[in-house]
Design an enzyme around this catalytic site. Structure first.
Site, short mmCIF file in Angstrom:
data_model
loop_
_atom_site.label_atom_id
_atom_site.label_comp_id
_atom_site.label_asym_id
_atom_site.label_seq_id
_atom_site.Cartn_x
_atom_site.Cartn_y
_atom_site.Cartn_z
N GLY A 209 28.87 54.29 9.51
CA GLY A 209 30.10 54.28 9.34
C GLY A 209 31.02 53.88 10.38
O GLY A 209 31.95 54.66 10.91
N HIS A 210 30.55 52.57 11.00
CA HIS A 210 31.14 52.02 12.12
C HIS A 210 30.99 50.55 11.94
O HIS A 210 30.11 50.00 11.22
CB HIS A 210 31.09 52.53 13.44
CG HIS A 210 29.59 52.58 13.83
ND1 HIS A 210 28.57 53.43 13.44
CD2 HIS A 210 28.92 51.51 14.52
CE1 HIS A 210 27.43 52.87 13.82
NE2 HIS A 210 27.64 51.78 14.31
N ALA A 211 31.77 49.76 12.44
CA ALA A 211 31.49 48.40 12.77
C ALA A 211 31.58 47.96 14.26
O ALA A 211 32.08 48.73 15.23
CB ALA A 211 32.50 47.29 12.13
#
Length: 138
Positions: A52-54
């Site tokens: 749930g991130h980049a």
């Protein structure tokens, strides 16, 4: 030549032996970066998701060392799901790619090799911030 701009599966060497198989990874030979950090996820309850991130600069190579799970990648325009379930191949994830890991099987272990040391400033923690950055870079 390995494409560093697109996510893709990369096979690793597999030495088969009736006593058990062996797979190895060498810096910049099997994956397109030198490994600066290794971490692994385990004991993930069924139905939970991780990620749930980049990352702005960090690249990753993700392996299902045991069990299976899905990796959902989003470049801001397209979403692609990769199912990982073997320890002799993994998924290359380029920078600026939103990632979510889901559908963990019981007892699975997700091994991640990273191109950079941990740096909280390298993260996009919200999808909205990630999409804004993608639009700016287009």
């Amino acid at each position: 030549m390995i494409n560093e701009d697109k996510p893709h599966l990369i096979d690793l060497p597999k030495i088969e032996d009736n006593r058990g198989n062996l797979t190895f990874i060498e810096n910049s030979r099997h994956i397109p970066f030198d490994i600066k950090r290794v971490y692994y996820l385990y004991d993930v309850p069924g139905g939970e998701s991780r990620g749930g991130h980049a990352h702005k600069e960090l690249r990753q190579y993700i392996i299902a060392a045991s069990g299976s799970f899905d990796v959902v990648l989003d470049d801001g325009k397209n979403k692609t799901t990769f199912s990982l379930n073997r320890s002799y191949y993994g998924l290359y994830v380029p920078k600026m790619t939103w990632r979510e890991l889901e559908n963990f099987s019981s007892g699975s272990v997700c091994l991640v090799l990273a191109s950079e040391y941990y740096d909280p400033a390298d993260y996009y923690y919200t999808y909205e911030d990630f999409i804004k950055a993608v639009k700016i870079n287009d």
